[in-house]
Motif scaffolding. Structure first.
Motif, PDB file in Angstrom:
ATOM      1  N   ARG A 107     -41.348 -23.893 -23.522  1.00 28.44           N
ATOM      2  CA  ARG A 107     -42.786 -24.203 -23.530  1.00 28.44           C
ATOM      3  C   ARG A 107     -43.244 -24.877 -24.823  1.00 28.44           C
ATOM      4  NH1 ARG A 107     -45.188 -19.495 -25.933  1.00 28.44           N
ATOM      5  NH2 ARG A 107     -43.546 -17.923 -26.117  1.00 28.44           N
ATOM      6  N   LYS A 108     -42.358 -24.998 -25.797  1.00 30.02           N
ATOM      7  CA  LYS A 108     -42.696 -25.738 -27.020  1.00 30.02           C
ATOM      8  C   LYS A 108     -42.093 -27.145 -27.013  1.00 30.02           C
ATOM      9  CE  LYS A 108     -44.750 -22.112 -28.559  1.00 30.02           C
ATOM     10  NZ  LYS A 108     -44.176 -21.102 -29.435  1.00 30.02           N
ATOM     11  N   ALA A 109     -41.498 -27.518 -25.889  1.00 30.51           N
ATOM     12  CA  ALA A 109     -40.790 -28.807 -25.835  1.00 30.51           C
ATOM     13  C   ALA A 109     -41.724 -29.985 -26.121  1.00 30.51           C
ATOM     14  CB  ALA A 109     -40.130 -28.986 -24.466  1.00 30.51           C
ATOM     15  N   GLN A 110     -42.950 -29.904 -25.608  1.00 31.47           N
ATOM     16  CA  GLN A 110     -43.862 -31.028 -25.798  1.00 31.47           C
ATOM     17  C   GLN A 110     -44.201 -31.232 -27.284  1.00 31.47           C
ATOM     18  OE1 GLN A 110     -47.461 -30.887 -23.437  1.00 31.47           O
ATOM     19  NE2 GLN A 110     -47.900 -33.048 -23.840  1.00 31.47           N
ATOM     20  N   LEU A 111     -44.447 -30.117 -27.990  1.00 28.48           N
ATOM     21  CA  LEU A 111     -44.747 -30.196 -29.430  1.00 28.48           C
ATOM     22  C   LEU A 111     -43.610 -30.894 -30.176  1.00 28.48           C
ATOM     23  CD1 LEU A 111     -46.063 -26.697 -30.615  1.00 28.48           C
ATOM     24  CD2 LEU A 111     -47.299 -28.885 -30.634  1.00 28.48           C
ATOM     25  N   VAL A 112     -42.399 -30.524 -29.815  1.00 26.68           N
ATOM     26  CA  VAL A 112     -41.237 -31.093 -30.504  1.00 26.68           C
ATOM     27  C   VAL A 112     -41.071 -32.568 -30.133  1.00 26.68           C
ATOM     28  CG1 VAL A 112     -38.716 -30.946 -30.724  1.00 26.68           C
ATOM     29  CG2 VAL A 112     -40.118 -28.867 -30.790  1.00 26.68           C
ATOM     30  N   ALA A 113     -41.200 -32.848 -28.849  1.00 26.60           N
ATOM     31  CA  ALA A 113     -41.020 -34.230 -28.384  1.00 26.60           C
ATOM     32  C   ALA A 113     -42.025 -35.177 -29.045  1.00 26.60           C
ATOM     33  CB  ALA A 113     -41.173 -34.293 -26.864  1.00 26.60           C
ATOM     34  N   GLU A 114     -43.224 -34.683 -29.281  1.00 24.88           N
ATOM     35  CA  GLU A 114     -44.282 -35.574 -29.778  1.00 24.88           C
ATOM     36  C   GLU A 114     -44.335 -35.666 -31.298  1.00 24.88           C
ATOM     37  OE1 GLU A 114     -47.849 -34.125 -27.912  1.00 24.88           O
ATOM     38  OE2 GLU A 114     -47.341 -35.079 -25.985  1.00 24.88           O
ATOM     39  N   ASN A 115     -43.716 -34.708 -31.987  1.00 26.32           N
ATOM     40  CA  ASN A 115     -43.946 -34.656 -33.436  1.00 26.32           C
ATOM     41  C   ASN A 115     -42.725 -34.799 -34.329  1.00 26.32           C
ATOM     42  OD1 ASN A 115     -46.964 -33.887 -33.918  1.00 26.32           O
ATOM     43  ND2 ASN A 115     -46.299 -32.659 -32.169  1.00 26.32           N
ATOM     44  N   PHE A 116     -41.556 -34.460 -33.822  1.00 24.92           N
ATOM     45  CA  PHE A 116     -40.392 -34.455 -34.702  1.00 24.92           C
ATOM     46  C   PHE A 116     -39.561 -35.731 -34.562  1.00 24.92           C
ATOM     47  CE2 PHE A 116     -41.644 -30.073 -34.885  1.00 24.92           C
ATOM     48  CZ  PHE A 116     -41.301 -29.688 -36.174  1.00 24.92           C
ATOM     49  N   ASN A 117     -38.837 -36.057 -35.625  1.00 21.48           N
ATOM     50  CA  ASN A 117     -37.998 -37.260 -35.638  1.00 21.48           C
ATOM     51  C   ASN A 117     -36.568 -36.995 -35.188  1.00 21.48           C
ATOM     52  OD1 ASN A 117     -39.779 -37.459 -38.500  1.00 21.48           O
ATOM     53  ND2 ASN A 117     -39.944 -39.162 -37.072  1.00 21.48           N
ATOM     54  N   PHE A 118     -36.173 -35.711 -35.179  1.00 25.40           N
ATOM     55  CA  PHE A 118     -34.771 -35.391 -34.915  1.00 25.40           C
ATOM     56  C   PHE A 118     -34.705 -33.920 -34.516  1.00 25.40           C
ATOM     57  CE2 PHE A 118     -30.273 -35.373 -35.380  1.00 25.40           C
ATOM     58  CZ  PHE A 118     -29.825 -36.651 -35.686  1.00 25.40           C
ATOM     59  N   LEU A 119     -33.854 -33.603 -33.552  1.00 26.04           N
ATOM     60  CA  LEU A 119     -33.656 -32.205 -33.156  1.00 26.04           C
ATOM     61  C   LEU A 119     -32.196 -31.827 -33.342  1.00 26.04           C
ATOM     62  CD1 LEU A 119     -34.583 -29.529 -31.764  1.00 26.04           C
ATOM     63  CD2 LEU A 119     -34.059 -30.639 -29.571  1.00 26.04           C
TER      64      LEU A 119
END
Ligand SMILES: *Cc1c(COP(=O)(O)O)cnc(C)c1O
Length: 245
Positions: free
Chosen positions: A90-102
């Motif tokens: 459920r935090k995938a969207q936050l990560v997809a929209e804000n981070f440069n690398f996972l």
């Protein structure tokens, strides 16, 4: 330069020197190792000081905390923000929209969600697959402890590669906690062998990145082939556990 910025800069430069020395000792080019400075639990003021100290890549573990910092420090757009901790679906969207690398992609379910949100945001997210090479129950990541069962991983790896908005770059691990840096070495070696194993089976995808090593064991990780090390406490100090940041 404030005292805090100065102190972070000195520790950062010392870590870079240690990395370079470990790389050269192993016959590697120090430029092939990038340092992610881990600022989880640190305040925005500490993170700003790290940026002012010239640190180019910051690592965060918790999506909301990371996004709060990213948004507080938007004018420092040259900094790269890497997510290195477990991401709940459920935090995938936050990560997809804000981070440069996972660094810590740990399930196909999460990969599919990230891919969808990246598509909606018209972004491509570079990712590493997290593997649990020590076989601990508590660790996230695909279980890769038993080398004789690595073929069971191929289906998920292939499925991640097929997702159009994720760009698979390599592998990541967190070894079991040991008393010495040497304790981590066999786990780093195992991740390196897994990299070779997967690279042979997916020659069309470059899996060249290996994210491994933290404050206690990053020199050993560099000796064993790390291209990213993730260092927190020895650069920004002890973690600041509290409810708000
Ligand atoms: C916190 C953390 C680090 C950094 O650990 P230190 O011991 O503070 O250097 C590295 N990797 C991951 C995944 C972490 O959660």
């Amino acid at each position: 330069m404030s005292e805090l910025v100065q102190s972070i800069r000195e520790k950062y430069l010392r870590a870079l020197e240690n990395i370079a020395e470990a790389a050269r000792g192993a016959g590697r080019d120090p430029a092939g190792v990038r340092l992610v400075t881990v600022t989880k639990t640190q305040s925005v003021d500490v993170v700003r000081a790290a940026i002012e100290a010239g640190i180019p890549i910051l690592g965060e573990n918790y999506p909301e905390e990371g996004v709060m910092k990213i948004q507080s420090l938007l004018n420092f757009s040259a900094v790269e923000w890497h997510m290195i901790g477990h991401v709940q679906s459920r935090k995938a969207q936050l990560v997809a929209e804000n981070f440069n690398f996972l660094h810590s992609l740990d399930s196909l379910k999460l990969a599919k969600k990230l891919d969808r949100f990246c598509g909606e945001a018209a972004r491509i997210l570079p990712v590493l697959l997290e593997f649990n090479v020590g076989g601990e129950e508590s660790k996230s990541g695909w279980d890769a402890s038993d080398e004789s069962r690595w073929s069971a991983l191929l289906g998920d790896v292939s499925a991640v590669i097929a997702l159009p908005n994720l760009q698979l770059r390599g592998l990541m691990t967190m070894p079991p906690l040991g008393e010495t840096a040497e304790f981590s070495r066999p786990f780093f070696r195992k991740l390196k062998r897994l990299q070779t194993y997967l690279q042979e089976r997916f020659p069309q995808t470059s899996l060249s990145e290996l994210s491994m090593g933290a404050s206690a064991d990053y020199e050993v990780a560099v000796q064993e082939g790390a291209t990213f090390v993730r260092i927190g406490t020895s650069i920004v100090g002890a973690r600041q556990y509290k409810t708000e940041v």
